[in-house]
Structure formats: C-alpha cells, structure tokens
Design a protein around this motif. Structure first.
Motif, mmCIF file in Angstrom:
data_model
loop_
_atom_site.group_PDB
_atom_site.id
_atom_site.type_symbol
_atom_site.label_atom_id
_atom_site.label_comp_id
_atom_site.label_asym_id
_atom_site.label_seq_id
_atom_site.Cartn_x
_atom_site.Cartn_y
_atom_site.Cartn_z
ATOM 1 N N GLN A 254 0.843 -1.191 0.000
ATOM 2 C CA GLN A 254 0.000 0.000 0.000
ATOM 3 C C GLN A 254 0.882 1.246 0.000
ATOM 4 O OE1 GLN A 254 -2.189 -1.855 3.532
ATOM 5 N NE2 GLN A 254 -3.734 -0.449 2.738
ATOM 6 N N ASP A 255 0.635 2.153 -0.913
ATOM 7 C CA ASP A 255 1.385 3.412 -0.978
ATOM 8 C C ASP A 255 0.613 4.450 -0.169
ATOM 9 O OD1 ASP A 255 2.799 5.675 -1.571
ATOM 10 O OD2 ASP A 255 2.967 5.252 -3.724
ATOM 11 N N VAL A 256 0.849 4.436 1.130
ATOM 12 C CA VAL A 256 0.067 5.285 2.037
ATOM 13 C C VAL A 256 0.368 6.760 1.782
ATOM 14 C CG1 VAL A 256 -0.533 5.720 4.435
ATOM 15 C CG2 VAL A 256 0.154 3.428 3.744
ATOM 16 N N LYS A 257 1.628 7.051 1.532
ATOM 17 C CA LYS A 257 2.017 8.448 1.306
ATOM 18 C C LYS A 257 1.253 9.015 0.099
ATOM 19 C CE LYS A 257 6.189 11.222 0.594
ATOM 20 N NZ LYS A 257 7.597 11.146 0.199
ATOM 21 N N ALA A 258 1.251 8.276 -0.992
ATOM 22 C CA ALA A 258 0.546 8.748 -2.199
ATOM 23 C C ALA A 258 -0.952 8.857 -1.946
ATOM 24 C CB ALA A 258 0.814 7.789 -3.358
ATOM 25 N N PHE A 259 -1.508 7.919 -1.188
ATOM 26 C CA PHE A 259 -2.942 7.931 -0.902
ATOM 27 C C PHE A 259 -3.313 9.173 -0.087
ATOM 28 C CE2 PHE A 259 -6.621 6.451 1.679
ATOM 29 C CZ PHE A 259 -7.512 6.216 0.644
ATOM 30 N N GLU A 260 -2.526 9.447 0.945
ATOM 31 C CA GLU A 260 -2.824 10.600 1.795
ATOM 32 C C GLU A 260 -2.634 11.904 1.027
ATOM 33 O OE1 GLU A 260 -4.215 10.631 4.725
ATOM 34 O OE2 GLU A 260 -4.276 8.449 4.831
ATOM 35 N N GLU A 261 -1.590 11.971 0.208
ATOM 36 C CA GLU A 261 -1.370 13.191 -0.584
ATOM 37 C C GLU A 261 -2.518 13.406 -1.569
ATOM 38 O OE1 GLU A 261 3.539 13.226 -0.494
ATOM 39 O OE2 GLU A 261 2.480 12.642 -2.335
ATOM 40 N N PHE A 262 -2.990 12.309 -2.143
ATOM 41 C CA PHE A 262 -4.102 12.404 -3.095
ATOM 42 C C PHE A 262 -5.353 12.930 -2.401
ATOM 43 C CE2 PHE A 262 -7.954 10.121 -4.538
ATOM 44 C CZ PHE A 262 -8.132 10.750 -5.757
ATOM 45 N N ILE A 263 -5.643 12.399 -1.231
ATOM 46 C CA ILE A 263 -6.834 12.843 -0.503
ATOM 47 C C ILE A 263 -6.731 14.331 -0.167
ATOM 48 C CG2 ILE A 263 -8.101 12.618 1.664
ATOM 49 C CD1 ILE A 263 -7.499 9.652 1.609
ATOM 50 N N THR A 264 -5.564 14.737 0.306
ATOM 51 C CA THR A 264 -5.386 16.146 0.667
ATOM 52 C C THR A 264 -5.572 17.044 -0.549
ATOM 53 O OG1 THR A 264 -3.848 15.531 2.421
ATOM 54 C CG2 THR A 264 -3.754 17.803 1.641
ATOM 55 N N THR A 265 -4.895 16.701 -1.642
ATOM 56 C CA THR A 265 -4.945 17.531 -2.849
ATOM 57 C C THR A 265 -6.351 17.586 -3.432
ATOM 58 O OG1 THR A 265 -2.690 16.856 -3.315
ATOM 59 C CG2 THR A 265 -3.907 17.859 -5.125
ATOM 60 N N GLU A 266 -6.977 16.422 -3.543
ATOM 61 C CA GLU A 266 -8.298 16.367 -4.170
ATOM 62 C C GLU A 266 -9.368 17.007 -3.294
ATOM 63 O OE1 GLU A 266 -7.555 15.727 -7.657
ATOM 64 O OE2 GLU A 266 -9.681 15.453 -7.203
ATOM 65 N N ALA A 267 -9.247 16.843 -1.999
ATOM 66 C CA ALA A 267 -10.226 17.457 -1.101
ATOM 67 C C ALA A 267 -10.146 18.976 -1.211
ATOM 68 C CB ALA A 267 -9.982 16.998 0.336
ATOM 69 N N GLN A 268 -8.926 19.493 -1.301
ATOM 70 C CA GLN A 268 -8.773 20.949 -1.460
ATOM 71 C C GLN A 268 -9.366 21.404 -2.795
ATOM 72 O OE1 GLN A 268 -4.564 21.531 -0.981
ATOM 73 N NE2 GLN A 268 -4.694 21.682 1.250
ATOM 74 N N ARG A 269 -9.064 20.652 -3.839
ATOM 75 C CA ARG A 269 -9.548 21.033 -5.170
ATOM 76 C C ARG A 269 -11.079 21.016 -5.224
ATOM 77 N NH1 ARG A 269 -11.337 18.996 -9.665
ATOM 78 N NH2 ARG A 269 -11.417 16.887 -8.833
ATOM 79 N N ALA A 270 -11.652 19.961 -4.602
ATOM 80 C CA ALA A 270 -13.113 19.820 -4.647
ATOM 81 C C ALA A 270 -13.816 20.648 -3.573
ATOM 82 C CB ALA A 270 -13.489 18.348 -4.497
ATOM 83 N N GLY A 271 -13.035 21.172 -2.647
ATOM 84 C CA GLY A 271 -13.631 21.981 -1.588
ATOM 85 C C GLY A 271 -14.454 21.171 -0.614
ATOM 86 N N ILE A 272 -14.009 19.947 -0.309
ATOM 87 C CA ILE A 272 -14.732 19.130 0.671
ATOM 88 C C ILE A 272 -13.770 18.669 1.755
ATOM 89 C CG2 ILE A 272 -16.362 18.326 -1.072
ATOM 90 C CD1 ILE A 272 -14.960 15.581 -0.902
ATOM 91 N N ASP A 273 -14.337 18.202 2.828
ATOM 92 C CA ASP A 273 -13.544 17.682 3.935
ATOM 93 C C ASP A 273 -12.764 16.457 3.467
ATOM 94 O OD1 ASP A 273 -12.921 17.370 6.859
ATOM 95 O OD2 ASP A 273 -13.953 15.470 6.469
ATOM 96 N N ARG A 274 -11.488 16.381 3.840
ATOM 97 C CA ARG A 274 -10.666 15.278 3.335
ATOM 98 C C ARG A 274 -11.131 13.929 3.880
ATOM 99 N NH1 ARG A 274 -6.284 13.296 5.858
ATOM 100 N NH2 ARG A 274 -4.936 13.286 4.030
ATOM 101 N N GLU A 275 -11.653 13.918 5.101
ATOM 102 C CA GLU A 275 -12.139 12.642 5.636
ATOM 103 C C GLU A 275 -13.424 12.199 4.942
ATOM 104 O OE1 GLU A 275 -10.601 10.371 7.655
ATOM 105 O OE2 GLU A 275 -8.986 11.756 7.153
ATOM 106 N N LEU A 276 -14.211 13.164 4.465
ATOM 107 C CA LEU A 276 -15.391 12.790 3.679
ATOM 108 C C LEU A 276 -14.953 12.176 2.352
ATOM 109 C CD1 LEU A 276 -18.422 12.670 3.135
ATOM 110 C CD2 LEU A 276 -18.311 15.030 2.305
#
Lengths: 470, 173
Positions: A254-276
């Motif tokens: 599992q590439d946890v670093k890439a997964f977490e970075e993706f969630i952070t980046t995409e959540a910011q782009r989409a304007g939603i909570d990263r945990e959502l």
C-alpha cells in the motif's frame, strides 16, 4: 442447514482467529517422503508432540487441551496459536498425487497465480515478473500460515515447525504480519475485516450481515452451494477434494504516502472535507462506520454505531432498509466496499452481488505509517482470499468488480476501484454523485501486488490421504 | 436520457469510455435437412421464455435476435445470432454457454457438423464453444458503427430508467 464436519475443515476457512501476529512460511519440498511423514504428524491428535493443524471446531465448546496448547491465562479454552497449510499445484505434484487426481483440479489452480495474473489486471508494477521471487518464480510448493498472540509465540512455533520439517523442505521466504498498534486498522487507516460472509453451518465469526447465511459450498468443496451445480467438480478422490478449499494467498503493498497526498490535494480542489473524500473512496469512514448509515461526519459527542451493527445495511431499498442508496448518492457505486461486495445491488451475471462471496483473512505487514515522519518502507496487507472457485469467485471479483466498471449500473464506465484497482493516471476516474459531487481523475494505483499464489487448503482427511501416498 | 445520465454520475458526454458496447454477428451453417426443425425450435415458447430469463440474468445484452438466411433453390441456410452486448467477448460467450445452454444446445443440433463445431453440451465445453463463436463472428464491414448511447451499458440504462427510490418500500415488498 448444512451439517459440516468442522473437525475435518481447516480453521481459517470458516473462522477468523483474531490473533495479533501472523507469519506465512513459503516452503519448497525437498524430500517428499519425509514431508509426507510430517503431514501425518500435523493431523494427529496428540497434544504432546508439537504443533497441529487448526480445524474449524469452535474451541470454546471443546475440552481445555484438544489439538491446541491450552492457554492458562484464558481458562485453557483458547488456542494461543493456530496453524494452517496450503499447497500449490506444483506442491501437490511433488507429493505424488495420481495423474487423474491432479487433472481433476480446476484449470485456474493448475495454471497458478503467476500464469493468470494478466487476467485480473496484474500488469505494470503488479505483473508477476515484479513479484517477490518466492512467489513469482514458481518455486513455492507449500505455504504454512501461523497465527499467534505474540511475536514470541510466533517465533517459537515457527522455529518448532521448521525444526520438525528439517531437510524435508527449504524455507524460501517468510512473510510476517501484525496488527497495527493492536487495532483492526490497515495501513490506509480504515478498520478492516468487517464484512465477511456468514457461512451456513459454521461457527459464527465476525459481524453478522443482514443477508441469509451463505451455503458452505461457496467456500468448502463438496458442500451445498448457492447454485444447482458447483462451479467445478470436487477433485478426486473424494477423500482428497471434499472439505478442502482454495485460496489466493496475496501480498499487496500500500502506498500510504501517495494515498494521503491524493486525498489532501483532491479534497482541497473539490472543496470538501478530506475525511469525507476518504469515506467516499472506501464507502466507510476510517472508523468502519458505513456511509450508508453515517452519511456525514459525526458531530462531536455523537454515539458511535455499535460494532455489531456495522454490516447492517444494504444499497437497495428493502423492507429492512427502506431508504437504501440506489443511486449511490451517499455511498458511491464505484467506492471500494460497494465494488468488493455489492450486496443486493443489481449486477451482471447473478442479478445481485450476494452470489459471489469471498472469505478474506488478511493482516498488515510493514511498519505503521507516521505522517509526521513518512518513510518509504514497504507496507501492506498479506493474507488469503478463500473460495471454492478461484476463477469464478476470486478472479471474477478482481476482474469484473475491482478492475472494471461494467458489472453494475451507475455509469462507471471502465473505471476501477479507486483504492485497490490497477489504476493508471492516464484514464483513472472516480465519481461520487450527490452533494457535494466529486469527480476526480488522473490518480495512480495505491495498491501494488507483490506476489500471489493459488493454494489448495486440504481437509484433515485429505492431509491423511496425502501422507499415506506411496 | 441525458438528465438521467447526469443524475447517475456521468459528467462527460458520449465517447469518453471506449469498448463498452460490442456487436456480435454469429453466422452458423444450418444442416439444411433440419431447417424446419430449427424454425420450430426458434418458435418454441419455453425456449423463448428461458432465453429471456437467462439474458436478464446475464445483464450485459442490449438486444439480440435470431435470423435465418435461406436459399431454397441452392438448399442452404444460415442461422444468425445478432446482438449488442457490453464488455469483453470472451466473458459474453462464456455467459452464453453457462446461462443460455438450454437455448444453444437444442439449436446447435441443427447446425452443420463442421470441424470446429463444439461438442455438446456447451456448458461443459466452454472453450470450444468460445472458439467457435469467435471464429464465426462476422465483424462489421466498417468501424463506422452507430449507437445512440455508446458509453452506456444495459445496466446503466436499467438503473437510469427504473423508478427512483423515494424513501418508501416499493409496493411489491
């Protein structure tokens, strides 16, 4: 109700052990005669002579010392370790099974995982040529899986097993696994192992789902199945095939670093909570609560959903679940758990997703991911996907449900599971309809297959049969 | 339809996902002396009902029909199976063999005994049946095919057009 001979069936097929640590010994058979003698010992009911194969009998109903070492700290009712064994097709060949018997095994098992990897999108970095050598080379004959309460116990039993095997085998690899900080979470941070089939006639294991118990023949050969006929005839002779099972032993990084970075980046782009966003990708919040039952982030002080209720949901509107989530507005149709177990949702080939179930027994390997000190250490999950048909259950799930989107409605196109699929940034896409709507593309794969072996998990009768072969 | 598709989650228009819908034009030579039996079998209500139930279970078929091409003067006939389906051809034919065996087993009795003809029953000879169908699948004469909804599967349309769940159990429950 199926009348299962639980004393004859290997334990991990029908029950999770809930141990803290595990290891999987990958063995090559050097001296088949001596190895068969060892197999004979492993099924003998003699508590004094060492480790034994763990069977599916509910040990809480058994005397204190019965096939297991008693655990004095637990009233002697609970085994401190459990052992199971699986054979590759090459392993069975070395043990001298008759030609007709070997040929009676299904083609997928005979061909092996590496040969068939391309059929289930094991390509690119997940291709068999990149696997760990012990699983990619075709040298693995036997995998012995040990589950224990402590690393000390694991080491002790491992040493004892290998000492007893002596020169009969060569250990060509060992995969250790352990719960992460004593929790049920995997490296991406989600509570894992919640959704397992309830098997007819088996001891209750895990959290009950709201569906009828699955006939045991979906996991145990020779038992009644959900279909008029089983996927394949039981391998012959009956003493070899009956009460056995098949498993895809898998090691997935599992590439946890890439997964977490993706969630952070995409959540910011989409304007939603990263945990959502993390919940939309999985279909569950990281604490295991399903989106269908907890559509939005719980407010502070909210009462958690009891663990025993974490499987009490469906996607279709039924009498028990009148709201359902037909359109995937709450739990996206492309999310991880809605792909790997679509529940009563309409799917191709079977009408509903209840007809191809798999037992999953996995545990994390590698160090926990620390976001404040991210490292490139390899980490992931290692374990078994257990079923009666590798082709029609495990491979089908991998090919149709995880790595394609045509298996159900909802306009998934040819998209893949955003968490475990073989995604390529060139065409990856994940859509979560509803409010807020998420439409993300261009993400990489977060899980890479490091190795796989197709195993036959024989019954106790079958192990005795093999041990007695000339 | 576009609104329904948008509601279901697809933002882009047709053409974004390739290789979803596939054509099948299976052409099989009929044993001419059995042509009348074949025609009677194709009109058999039980086979038609079984076919319908099986195709609904498979779930990847948009449309399908049997067609007979016949030349009474030269005494030949062809049985055509014409379909539009979703996904990969191997999966589709395997589903045919598995789910539509009670249709194909009787029909193949009236097909010429060529070298490539699969043994019956088809469900026990899936690989041979798959080879036969792929060999005798006549591709479109050009790649300029048309679909009004090229990115949608049969189940996408089913989901987009069935009644929305309004929060109450359906009357059937």
């Amino acid at each position: 109700m199926t009348d299962l001979d639980l004393d004859d069936i290997q334990g991990l097929i029908l029950r999770g052990y809930r141990k803290d640590v595990a290891c999987h010994l990958v063995l090559q058979i050097e001296e088949p005669g001596r190895f068969k003698a060892l197999l004979g010992d492993l099924v003998e009911e003699d508590a004094e002579s060492g480790p034994f194969i763990t069977v599916a009998t509910d040990w809480r109903k058994k005397p204190a010392v019965w096939r297991y070492r008693a655990d004095p700290a637990d009233s002697g009712e609970r085994a401190t370790h459990c052992i199971n064994i699986g054979f590759t097709f090459d392993g069975l060949k070395k043990l001298g099974l008759e030609h007709a018997s070997l040929e009676s095994f299904p083609a997928a098992f005979r061909e092996g995982a590496a040969q068939r990897a391309h059929k289930i999108s094991e390509t690119g970095p997940s291709a068999a040529e990149h696997w760990v050598p012990s699983l990619g080379s075709g040298n693995a004959d036997v995998i012995v899986s040990l589950y224990a309460d402590s690393t000390e116990e694991r080491a002790e039993v491992t040493d004892e097993m290998l000492a007893r095997a002596g020169d009969a085998v060569t250990k060509i690899d060992q995969f250790d696994a352990q719960r992460l900080n004593g929790t049920d979470r995997e490296h991406f941070g989600y509570v894992d192992g919640l959704s397992q089939p309830t098997i007819e006639g088996a001891p209750m294991a895990g959290i009950k789902d709201p569906f009828p118990p699955v006939p045991a023949g979906e996991f145990v050969l020779g038992q009644p199945t959900q279909r008029k006929l089983p996927w394949h005839p039981v391998p012959v002779p009956d003493s070899l095939g009956r009460n056995g099972s098949f498993a895809a032993f898998r090691m997935m990084a599992q590439d946890v670093k890439a997964f977490e970075e993706f969630i952070t980046t995409e959540a910011q782009r989409a304007g939603i909570d990263r945990e959502l966003l993390a919940a939309k990708l999985c279909g569950r919040w990281r604490n295991g609560e399903p989106l269908v039952m907890r559509p939005s982030s719980p407010p502070p002080g909210a009462i958690p959903i009891p663990r025993e209720n974490l499987n009490a949901f469906d996607y279709e509107a039924t009498r028990e679940f009148p709201w359902g989530d037909q359109e995937g507005l709450v739990c996206p149709r492309g999310s991880h758990i809605r792909r790997t177990f679509p529940r009563s949702q309409r799917v191709i080939d079977d009408f509903t997703g209840l007809r191809r179930r798999i037992v999953r027994r996995g545990m994390p390997y590698g160090p926990p991911y620390d976001p404040s000190h991210p490292t490139d250490d390899e980490r992931g999950i290692v374990g078994m996907f257990i079923c009666a048909s590798l082709e029609h259950q495990f491979e089908y799930m991998m090919r149709q449900w995880i790595n394609d989107g045509l298996f159900t409605g909802g306009c998934l196109g040819r998209s893949k599971d955003p968490m475990t699929g073989a995604n390529d940034p060139a065409d990856s896409r994940f859509v979560a309809p509803g409010t807020p709507r998420v439409d993300t593309r261009g993400f990489p794969r977060f899980v890479t297959t490091r190795g796989c072996a197709y195993l036959f998990l024989p019954s106790m009768t079958a192990l005795q049969h093999i041990a007695a072969l000339a | 339809m576009a609104e329904l598709v948008e509601a279901a989650g697809v933002g882009a228009g047709p053409g974004t996902d390739k290789n979803i819908q596939q054509p099948l034009t299976l052409v099989m030579p009929v044993a001419y002396e059995r042509l009348d039996d074949l025609k009677a079998t194709l009109k058999n209500d039980r086979i038609a009902a079984f076919s319908r139930a099986a195709l609904e279970r498979v779930g990847t078929v948009h449309s399908t029909r049997f067609v007979i091409l016949e030349d009474a003067e030269r005494r030949w006939a062809k049985l055509l199976v014409i379909a539009i389906f979703d996904g990969d051809v191997d999966d589709y034919i395997a589903a045919f063999a598995r789910e539509l065996n009670r249709v194909f087993n009787p029909l193949l009795q009236f097909v010429e005994e060529t070298e490539d003809k699969p043994p019956l029953p088809v469900e026990d000879n899936v690989e041979a049946f798959t080879r036969y169908v792929k060999n005798r699948n006549v591709p479109p004469a050009s790649n300029r095919t048309f679909s009004a909804y090229p990115d949608l599967t049969a189940l996408d349309i089913y989901e987009a057009t069935r009644p929305r769940n309004d929060g109450a159990p359906s009357p059937q429950q």
